[in-house]
Write a protein that holds these residues in place. Sequence first.
Motif, PDB file in Angstrom:
ATOM      1  N   ALA A   1      -4.521   2.465   9.290  1.00  0.00           N
ATOM      2  CA  ALA A   1      -4.044   1.547  10.337  1.00  0.00           C
ATOM      3  C   ALA A   1      -2.852   1.906  10.890  1.00  0.00           C
ATOM      4  O   ALA A   1      -3.189   1.791  12.455  1.00  0.00           O
ATOM      5  CB  ALA A   1      -3.562   0.616   9.340  1.00  0.00           C
ATOM      6  N   ARG A   2      -2.187   2.602  10.407  1.00  0.00           N
ATOM      7  CA  ARG A   2      -0.801   2.382  11.065  1.00  0.00           C
ATOM      8  C   ARG A   2      -0.511   3.823  11.867  1.00  0.00           C
ATOM      9  O   ARG A   2      -0.244   3.223  13.518  1.00  0.00           O
ATOM     10  CB  ARG A   2      -0.002   3.067   9.715  1.00  0.00           C
ATOM     11  CG  ARG A   2       1.557   3.828  10.678  1.00  0.00           C
ATOM     12  CD  ARG A   2       2.731   3.816  10.062  1.00  0.00           C
ATOM     13  NE  ARG A   2       4.261   3.125   9.828  1.00  0.00           N
ATOM     14  CZ  ARG A   2       4.553   2.514   9.284  1.00  0.00           C
ATOM     15  NH1 ARG A   2       4.571   3.266   8.395  1.00  0.00           N
ATOM     16  NH2 ARG A   2       5.707   1.353   9.442  1.00  0.00           N
ATOM     17  N   LEU A   3      -1.018   4.218  11.532  1.00  0.00           N
ATOM     18  CA  LEU A   3      -1.844   5.736  12.887  1.00  0.00           C
ATOM     19  C   LEU A   3      -2.629   5.393  14.071  1.00  0.00           C
ATOM     20  O   LEU A   3      -2.189   5.440  15.197  1.00  0.00           O
ATOM     21  CB  LEU A   3      -2.381   6.628  11.813  1.00  0.00           C
ATOM     22  CG  LEU A   3      -1.419   7.179  11.601  1.00  0.00           C
ATOM     23  CD1 LEU A   3      -2.202   8.482  10.735  1.00  0.00           C
ATOM     24  CD2 LEU A   3      -0.971   8.226  12.191  1.00  0.00           C
ATOM     25  N   MET A   4      -3.563   4.516  13.459  1.00  0.00           N
ATOM     26  CA  MET A   4      -4.508   3.348  14.791  1.00  0.00           C
ATOM     27  C   MET A   4      -4.074   2.590  15.390  1.00  0.00           C
ATOM     28  O   MET A   4      -4.705   2.345  16.498  1.00  0.00           O
ATOM     29  CB  MET A   4      -5.733   3.586  13.851  1.00  0.00           C
ATOM     30  CG  MET A   4      -6.366   4.269  12.687  1.00  0.00           C
ATOM     31  SD  MET A   4      -6.905   5.844  13.920  1.00  0.00           S
ATOM     32  CE  MET A   4      -7.477   5.423  15.915  1.00  0.00           C
ATOM     33  N   SER A   5      -2.132   2.230  15.130  1.00  0.00           N
ATOM     34  CA  SER A   5      -1.964   1.502  16.275  1.00  0.00           C
ATOM     35  C   SER A   5      -0.512   2.337  16.630  1.00  0.00           C
ATOM     36  O   SER A   5      -0.216   1.848  17.793  1.00  0.00           O
ATOM     37  CB  SER A   5      -1.124   0.885  14.716  1.00  0.00           C
ATOM     38  OG  SER A   5       0.066   1.147  14.576  1.00  0.00           O
ATOM     39  N   MET A   6      -0.114   3.926  16.698  1.00  0.00           N
ATOM     40  CA  MET A   6       0.307   4.361  17.681  1.00  0.00           C
ATOM     41  C   MET A   6      -0.589   5.124  18.269  1.00  0.00           C
ATOM     42  O   MET A   6      -2.286   5.181  18.428  1.00  0.00           O
ATOM     43  CB  MET A   6       0.582   5.770  16.722  1.00  0.00           C
ATOM     44  CG  MET A   6       1.469   5.424  15.499  1.00  0.00           C
ATOM     45  SD  MET A   6       2.045   6.268  14.406  1.00  0.00           S
ATOM     46  CE  MET A   6       3.944   5.136  13.528  1.00  0.00           C
TER      47      MET A   6
ATOM     48  N   GLU B   1      -5.849   7.587   3.089  1.00  0.00           N
ATOM     49  CA  GLU B   1      -5.730   7.429   4.311  1.00  0.00           C
ATOM     50  C   GLU B   1      -5.818   6.081   4.027  1.00  0.00           C
ATOM     51  O   GLU B   1      -4.425   5.402   5.061  1.00  0.00           O
ATOM     52  CB  GLU B   1      -5.332   8.931   5.503  1.00  0.00           C
ATOM     53  CG  GLU B   1      -4.466   9.078   5.983  1.00  0.00           C
ATOM     54  CD  GLU B   1      -4.515   9.588   7.451  1.00  0.00           C
ATOM     55  OE1 GLU B   1      -6.036  10.337   7.769  1.00  0.00           O
ATOM     56  OE2 GLU B   1      -3.764  10.641   7.772  1.00  0.00           O
TER      57      GLU B   1
ATOM     58  N   GLU C   1      -4.052   3.703   1.186  1.00  0.00           N
ATOM     59  CA  GLU C   1      -2.920   3.349   1.993  1.00  0.00           C
ATOM     60  C   GLU C   1      -2.107   2.957   3.069  1.00  0.00           C
ATOM     61  O   GLU C   1      -0.769   2.547   3.004  1.00  0.00           O
ATOM     62  CB  GLU C   1      -1.802   4.811   1.510  1.00  0.00           C
ATOM     63  CG  GLU C   1      -2.159   4.923  -0.032  1.00  0.00           C
ATOM     64  CD  GLU C   1      -1.749   6.729   0.014  1.00  0.00           C
ATOM     65  OE1 GLU C   1      -1.394   7.428   0.652  1.00  0.00           O
ATOM     66  OE2 GLU C   1      -1.692   7.330  -1.308  1.00  0.00           O
ATOM     67  N   GLY C   2      -3.075   3.282   3.790  1.00  0.00           N
ATOM     68  CA  GLY C   2      -2.515   1.678   5.126  1.00  0.00           C
ATOM     69  C   GLY C   2      -1.911   2.367   6.206  1.00  0.00           C
ATOM     70  O   GLY C   2      -1.998   2.615   7.187  1.00  0.00           O
ATOM     71  N   SER C   3      -2.171   4.437   5.952  1.00  0.00           N
ATOM     72  CA  SER C   3      -1.808   5.102   6.722  1.00  0.00           C
ATOM     73  C   SER C   3      -2.174   5.367   8.271  1.00  0.00           C
ATOM     74  O   SER C   3      -2.367   5.500   9.187  1.00  0.00           O
ATOM     75  CB  SER C   3      -1.308   6.612   6.319  1.00  0.00           C
ATOM     76  OG  SER C   3      -0.894   6.483   4.975  1.00  0.00           O
TER      77      SER C   3
END
Lengths: 433, 250
Positions: free
Chosen positions: A262-267, A255, A258-260
């Motif tokens: 990082a994306r989640l942590m920006s949410m 996770e 793959e960058g997911s």
Amino acid sequence: MFKFISAVKKEYLLLLRDKAGIIILFIMPMILIIIFSLLQEVTWNAIAQEPKVEMLFVNNDGDSLGINMEKGLRSSGFFDVIDSVNHAKVTAESARAAVKKGDFLIAIVVPKGVTKSMRANVRVAVAKTLSGFGMFNPNLLNNIVPKGADTVTLYFDPTIRKAFKNAVVSSIKEFNYRSETGMIFRSFNIEMSKQFPAYKPADIEYKESLQFKEVFPNYVEREEIPTTVQHNVPAWAIFAMFFIIIPLTGSMIKEREEGSLARLMSMPVSYIHLLLAKVTVYFFVCLVQSFLMIFSGIFILPLFHIPMLVIGNHIIALTLMTIATALAALGYGLLVGTIANTHQQAAAFGAVSIIILAAIGGVWVPVYLMPNVMRHVAMISPLNWGMTGFYNIFLRQGGLITIMIPALKLVAFFLGSVLITYIYRKIKSPLNI
Amino acid sequence: MAERPIIEIKNLSKRYKGSDEPALKDITLDIYPLEIFGLLGPNGAGKTTTISILCGLFAPTGGEIMIDGFNLHNELDQIKQVIGVVPQDVALYPTLTALENLVFFGNMYGLKGKYLKDLIMDRMNVFGLERFAKKKISSFSGGMKRRVNLIAGLLHDPKILFLDEPTAGIDVQSKVVILEFLQEINQKGTTIIYTSHYMEEAENLCSRVSIMDRGTIVSTGNPKELVADHPEFKNLENLYLYLTGKGLRD
């Protein structure tokens, strides 16, 4: 809560579609239990059933001491008493040579006339005692010559363990004492009959006044002999639960890589929420693993002629112990998954550390078979705490009280791991936790 | 530019642990509402680091950041509600379908139910992906993944959208669809901050750009005005090469 449920659903789907992960989580531990139970069954039986040791016995006496000794050794169940090899009667010389050659571990040579000598000595002793009461004419002893102690020779192979050698010597001495005591009784009776013709020897069979009872001190005072299954099922169930570190850290690092993440942590969602979702899914995985392991122990292993797992009556204790072990395993997984930088790091460190903790914790070799030093080392392993708890339930029939300490240790390990994970994450990403 | 900036960066610096050189050196920048703002620069210039800090992924070593009136240091939760992020990597779960991915990310923004599913199908329709909603991401081409990646970052109609090289390595058709969509949502009210290596793309898309090099901003302005200010260069790429040099970067 809604976000948490969604994250749980996502974890569930990811796990469901990870075929290799499912094999590692569910199939491999079951295979391990079957293989190890089959492999250990032979060794375990060898330990549990105490195979007989072949012993050469040379009875040159031919009288009561030699006969009683042979009878006693045979009836002990520990020895296979052999008095002839290749249809030839064993002699003192051939017995010594056979042990020297390593063909046999033990040989006993009972000398000729040993009973006769003992009998003479006993008679002298009895007569002397009775003469003190004026009940015996000492002149009658003139034709009886007291003898020195005869020697029963015991040959031991040099490789034999000292404890076993001492046990054999003690057994021989015990037979000797019994024979001698019997003789003294009989001799007294004979002499008393001579002095008092009206005296009728009482039909007294001498019984030892002290008896020994062997008890396995479990919580219901019932003897339970551990089998391979009683060891292997909890051992490999715990191992499998801790081995969850591989798919769990794999999922965490994938996770991240793959960058997911990082994306989640920006949410608008917290890292701890996401971890909790993972813990929830893998927690149920652990419970299913345990159920499958126990199912294997009860229903599958007997198909391979291995004894059935006996789980006892304390289902609540068993459930709590499983929960505590699962939490400890998950806490460790979260910690390694957070600290490791790459999947390779996590997989290598995770797998090796679990194997080491399993080895020292008594998963492969039960702790009670380990050297003393290792028994102390074992106590640092969370897998050992798990083993202790499951042993208390499966072998000692213990309930809630008996699993309290190991279960609390495991829960403390979980909380400690989560705390370190949180602190580490806080240091690494102070704004976003 | 009289109105208040939607993003205010003051003296931003970042040094990675164990690194000799700071990744960002004392950057000060204002970005205004409804801008399409380009962060341009060679590899290692600090573009991704800047965006990552603005999204709250990394903590800055120094400086102050305000986003939509919220302070990054203590109001990150509020900031997360108004931003959308499209990372450089395809940040999707390969074994989940496009729909499962988008439902999950939508849920994380608090969207749910039929509204979310309709929204997803609408966006997938815009990007020509409606037929692939129930296919696993692992079976998608690079361009399709990029498009789903973009949808995941703007399901909640963010006020500010950060895009890190959204068109890198994709075919022209996908690129055109993505850029047209970005212009559309910008006109509807989304401020876009975008990094790219493609100068021509930035020149056409961005209202303003900052050219970064070695952790600093070397020039900021409207791309056309920047080129006009330097008549010796015929386009933004020539100016960029002049400002950042032709030396290869790590």
